[in-house]
Design a protein around this motif. Sequence first.
Motif: not given
Length: 334
Positions: A24-34, A40-48, A292-297
Amino acid sequence: MDIAITILNTLVATIIFPGLIFITALGLFSEWFYRKAVARMQNRMGPAYTGPFGILQPLADMLKLFLAKEVKKQRYSSILLAELGLVIAIASIVASLFMLPLSPIRFSAPYDIIVLMYLYGVWHFIGLVIAALAYPNPFVVAGLSRLIALTVVIEPSIFASLLVPAILVSSSCQQPFSIICIATNSWSAWFKSPLAFVAMALALASLIVSLLAKLWLKPFDIPEAEQELIAGHITEFSGGLLALYNLSHDIKFAFAAILITYLFLGGPYPYSHLSIEGMVLLIVKYLAALYVLTLIRASFGRRRIEQGISLVMKYSLIPSIIAIVLSITAVIIT
């Protein structure tokens, strides 16, 4: 006494590490990273704002759904059945973790790669289907039909991709086609021969495509197409049910990156899990798989259902079959 200790250790592993709390902790971290990387790729802030660099935002979102939002009811719905389905989906991945070297208590046997696909592919999907059908709705049925159509080509593609490292390292294993053996020796499969390297590269690319489709990330976010289906198979989910669904998706996302990290990149190997080098290498490989998964998405827009199926077949199923042929050839030659 030994039986009691074994049961206690199994319960601790199921609940804490590498079980529910850890994934669960790893999944929540992965969502934050994603979310952060895509922003950042779309010039937005994301969770901050919630936690350092916004890292606690996924947890805050989940708690808000659990504690502040009401679960929507309708005449023909069954909240209990939906909860049961989502629990099955989450439990299937937690059970799959016991087959990896990450777990202090490991279940291993020859050909247990089939068991992994049974848990990760079949039971996770069955859990989601049960949860979705607990809230009958035309949009739910349409989204679920798309999900089923994609799954028919996704799961064989994942299985075929995972067979490639299993074939290449089978001669190094006392238990052939076991997840533990594949995860321990997959890093060396890249260097067996040029043909083996090509097979591993093809299989890894195929696995990434099929995992993107399994996660319904762009360009495969077809079952949840908001412009056409509102939210597809999760249209009726709200409150705690939506939180459980989001959690199951985050856990599935984290487990997808774990599969890439261990079964193709070798996890911490050639170092051990308990060494500093091994832990650093494991984290770097995991973050690379996430990126890599995030970049392709972030690089593609959504496709139609027939386009999505064609993409999975063209860039995952067919290349993975070719990779199997190449890996068998590489084993025969060497």
